[in-house]
Design a protein around this motif. Structure first.
Motif, short mmCIF file in Angstrom:
data_model
loop_
_atom_site.label_atom_id
_atom_site.label_comp_id
_atom_site.label_asym_id
_atom_site.label_seq_id
_atom_site.Cartn_x
_atom_site.Cartn_y
_atom_site.Cartn_z
N TYR A 1 0.94 21.92 -3.06
CA TYR A 1 1.58 20.65 -3.40
C TYR A 1 1.12 19.56 -2.43
O TYR A 1 0.85 18.42 -2.83
CB TYR A 1 3.09 20.82 -3.37
N GLU A 2 1.04 19.90 -1.14
CA GLU A 2 0.56 18.93 -0.15
C GLU A 2 -0.89 18.52 -0.45
O GLU A 2 -1.27 17.36 -0.27
CB GLU A 2 0.65 19.53 1.25
N THR A 3 -1.70 19.48 -0.90
CA THR A 3 -3.09 19.17 -1.25
C THR A 3 -3.15 18.18 -2.41
O THR A 3 -3.92 17.20 -2.37
CB THR A 3 -3.84 20.45 -1.61
N ALA A 4 -2.35 18.43 -3.45
CA ALA A 4 -2.33 17.52 -4.59
C ALA A 4 -1.82 16.14 -4.18
O ALA A 4 -2.34 15.11 -4.63
CB ALA A 4 -1.45 18.10 -5.70
N ARG A 5 -0.81 16.09 -3.32
CA ARG A 5 -0.30 14.81 -2.82
C ARG A 5 -1.37 14.08 -2.02
O ARG A 5 -1.53 12.85 -2.15
CB ARG A 5 0.93 15.03 -1.95
N SER A 6 -2.10 14.81 -1.20
CA SER A 6 -3.14 14.20 -0.37
C SER A 6 -4.25 13.59 -1.24
O SER A 6 -4.71 12.48 -0.99
CB SER A 6 -3.71 15.23 0.59
N ALA A 60 -1.21 16.51 -11.34
CA ALA A 60 -1.48 17.69 -10.50
C ALA A 60 -0.37 17.90 -9.49
O ALA A 60 0.04 19.05 -9.23
CB ALA A 60 -2.83 17.52 -9.80
N ALA A 61 0.13 16.81 -8.89
CA ALA A 61 1.23 16.95 -7.93
C ALA A 61 2.51 17.41 -8.61
O ALA A 61 3.25 18.24 -8.07
CB ALA A 61 1.47 15.61 -7.21
N LEU A 62 2.78 16.89 -9.80
CA LEU A 62 3.98 17.31 -10.53
C LEU A 62 3.89 18.78 -10.93
O LEU A 62 4.89 19.51 -10.85
CB LEU A 62 4.16 16.43 -11.77
N ALA A 63 2.70 19.21 -11.34
CA ALA A 63 2.52 20.62 -11.70
C ALA A 63 2.67 21.51 -10.47
O ALA A 63 3.27 22.59 -10.53
CB ALA A 63 1.16 20.83 -12.35
N ALA A 64 2.13 21.07 -9.33
CA ALA A 64 2.26 21.85 -8.09
C ALA A 64 3.71 21.92 -7.64
O ALA A 64 4.15 22.93 -7.07
CB ALA A 64 1.40 21.23 -6.99
N GLU A 65 4.48 20.87 -7.92
CA GLU A 65 5.91 20.89 -7.59
C GLU A 65 6.65 21.95 -8.40
O GLU A 65 7.55 22.62 -7.90
CB GLU A 65 6.51 19.51 -7.84
N GLN A 66 6.24 22.11 -9.66
CA GLN A 66 6.85 23.17 -10.48
C GLN A 66 6.43 24.55 -9.99
O GLN A 66 7.21 25.52 -10.10
CB GLN A 66 6.45 22.98 -11.94
N LEU A 115 0.83 -1.20 0.00
CA LEU A 115 0.00 0.00 0.00
C LEU A 115 0.87 1.26 0.00
O LEU A 115 0.61 2.19 -0.78
CB LEU A 115 -0.92 -0.01 1.23
N ASP A 116 1.89 1.30 0.85
CA ASP A 116 2.74 2.48 0.92
C ASP A 116 3.46 2.73 -0.41
O ASP A 116 3.61 3.88 -0.85
CB ASP A 116 3.76 2.33 2.05
N GLU A 117 3.92 1.66 -1.04
CA GLU A 117 4.60 1.81 -2.33
C GLU A 117 3.64 2.29 -3.41
O GLU A 117 4.01 3.10 -4.27
CB GLU A 117 5.24 0.48 -2.73
N ALA A 118 2.40 1.80 -3.36
CA ALA A 118 1.40 2.26 -4.33
C ALA A 118 1.12 3.75 -4.17
O ALA A 118 0.97 4.48 -5.15
CB ALA A 118 0.12 1.44 -4.17
N VAL A 119 1.06 4.20 -2.91
CA VAL A 119 0.81 5.62 -2.65
C VAL A 119 1.98 6.45 -3.18
O VAL A 119 1.78 7.49 -3.82
CB VAL A 119 0.60 5.86 -1.14
N GLN A 120 3.22 6.01 -2.90
CA GLN A 120 4.38 6.76 -3.38
C GLN A 120 4.42 6.84 -4.90
O GLN A 120 4.70 7.89 -5.48
CB GLN A 120 5.66 6.09 -2.86
N MET A 121 4.11 5.74 -5.57
CA MET A 121 4.14 5.72 -7.04
C MET A 121 3.02 6.59 -7.61
O MET A 121 3.21 7.29 -8.61
CB MET A 121 4.03 4.29 -7.54
#
Length: 432
Positions: A141-146, A46-52, A33-39
């Motif tokens: 970025y945290e929102t997109a990750r969540s 959206a997370a990648l765009a927020a990182e930029q 489960l943890d690996e699936a979340v990380q991937m």
């Protein structure tokens, strides 16, 4: 020939560009489960765009710091003129005054410096605004990750649920297939027995199709091609919620990214009001420039043949604008709107926590009760199956127990989904 070579090259480059976004699977090929979340987070657009956006915001902080530093410029002009009256070059040509007495051709080098001594607080507020925007970009970025993590958890649990349903359906079908409906003397009972067997077989096929759909959804979230062979590590089990609702509320007020974002917006509203007020203040600049003029390029390096000019100036600008107070009132009204929005968001978070916590506890209690009932029912089935009167009565019992197990698995799955929703609502994972 050239196009046939270029197309594979472009395809290879595109794969290399996408490769960093996709995390490699573990060596054993099993996905937790943890690996699936990380991937999923690492592959979420959206997370990648927020990182930029974070990178952009950091550069804007640097630009805001540059506003307080002296600004330097170096320019050179080469002019040819035939003047009867004095003339002035445009701003692109350094706004030089040309006297009719000059020669047809002349050359000029200029070095200038401008230092803002006092900008009425504008530069400081601009830097504060840039820093706050940078913090807000991190929260976004945290929102997109969540959001990406919640989608991955829901999809992962769905795969476990569908896999367990398929396994249970296959087990009950195997038991039912050992019975012989043709041994029944009554033709109507034989028809009913065959219909029960067909229903169990159809359930196995449907469970396999639903498992494939759930797996395809998970592959999409972790950025893998459809049909990719993936082994899922884990079992469908209850994960009890031990924290109280008050603790969840406190955690949510501290950890919810959208609430943090609203807090940073409040700071930005305060800065906007300050920036509207500083428009009343004067600005003071200190400037200096040095010109070297000559009638041929080689003479610019010879002090005897060139003419030198230098100027140092202190400038004070007093703003005289009609819209200063209208801008202040607008910013204060926007500030008030932000306060009302934050109050509304806090009430919404409280409702989400209360609803999610209540739902998680209900589904947890329901799943535990159904699990106990299912265990008792299976024990009764083992006892009664050895003395079953007819294959039809045993098939009926198999269908009843299988329906009970299906409902129990569904309750466990709903509890896990409610737990995921509670984790998202409070902005932090619950202890396992």
């Amino acid at each position: 020939m050239r196009n046939s070579t270029l197309i594979p090259l472009l395809a290879a480059l595109s794969l290399l560009a996408v490769a960093p976004c996709a995390r490699a699977l573990p060596d054993n090929g099993a996905l937790t489960l943890d690996e699936a979340v990380q991937m999923a987070v690492g592959s979420n657009p959206a997370a990648l765009a927020a990182e930029q956006d974070i990178i952009i915001a950091k550069q804007r902080v640097k630009e805001a710091r540059f506003m307080s530093l002296p600004q330097f410029s170096l320019s050179g002009t080469a002019s040819r003129a035939n003047l009867s009256y004095p003339s002035v070059l445009g701003p692109e040509m350094d706004e030089r005054y040309l006297d009719p007495a000059i020669s047809n051709s002349f050359y000029t080098l200029r070095v200038a410096a401008l230092q803002p001594l006092y900008a009425g607080g504008k530069n400081d507020n601009t830097l504060k605004l840039a820093k706050t925007a940078s913090n807000q970009a991190k929260v976004n970025y945290e929102t997109a990750r969540s959001d990406a993590a919640m989608a991955a958890k829901r999809s992962f649990y769905k795969v476990l649920y569908r896999r367990r349903l398929k396994k249970a359906a296959e087990e009950w079908l195997a038991r039912a297939a050992a019975l012989d409906p043709d041994a029944l003397k009554d033709p109507l009972e034989a028809i009913e027995a065959r219909a029960l067997l067909a229903g169990l077989s159809a359930r196995v096929r449907a469970s396999a199709s639903e498992l494939d759909s759930a797996m395809a959804e998970l592959l999409r979230l972790i950025n893998r091609e459809p049909g990719y062979r993936l082994k899922i590590e884990g079992e469908l089990e209850l994960l009890p919620v031990t924290d109280g609702v008050s603790q969840n509320l406190v955690t949510a007020m501290e950890s919810r990214p959208d609430l943090k974002s609203e807090m940073y917006k409040a700071q930005m509203d305060d800065i906007a009001v300050s920036m509207a007020l500083v428009r009343r203040n004067p600005t003071i600049y200190l400037g200096a420039s040095y010109d070297a003029n000559a009638y041929k390029p080689s003479a610019l390096t010879d002090s005897a043949e060139r003419s030198d000019n230098w100027v140092a100036s202190l400038a004070i600008h007093f703003p005289l604008s009609y819209d200063i107070w209208t801008q202040v009132r607008q910013r204060k009204a926007q500030q008030r709107q932000g306060e009302l929005k934050r109050v509304e968001l806090q009430d919404k978070i409280r409702f989400e926590i209360l609803a999610a916590h209540k739902e998680a506890l209900f589904e947890q209690d329901e799943a535990e009760k159904r699990k106990d009932e299912l265990e008792r029912l299976k024990e009764d089935y083992k006892t009664a199956a050895s003395s079953a009167r007819t294959p039809l009565s045993e098939l009926r019992a198999i269908r009843a127990v299988s329906e009970m197990e299906r409902g129990c698995l569904q309750a466990v799955y709903r509890q896990l989904i409610a737990r995921v929703r509670l984790e998202w609502a409070q902005g932090r994972d619950l202890p396992r």
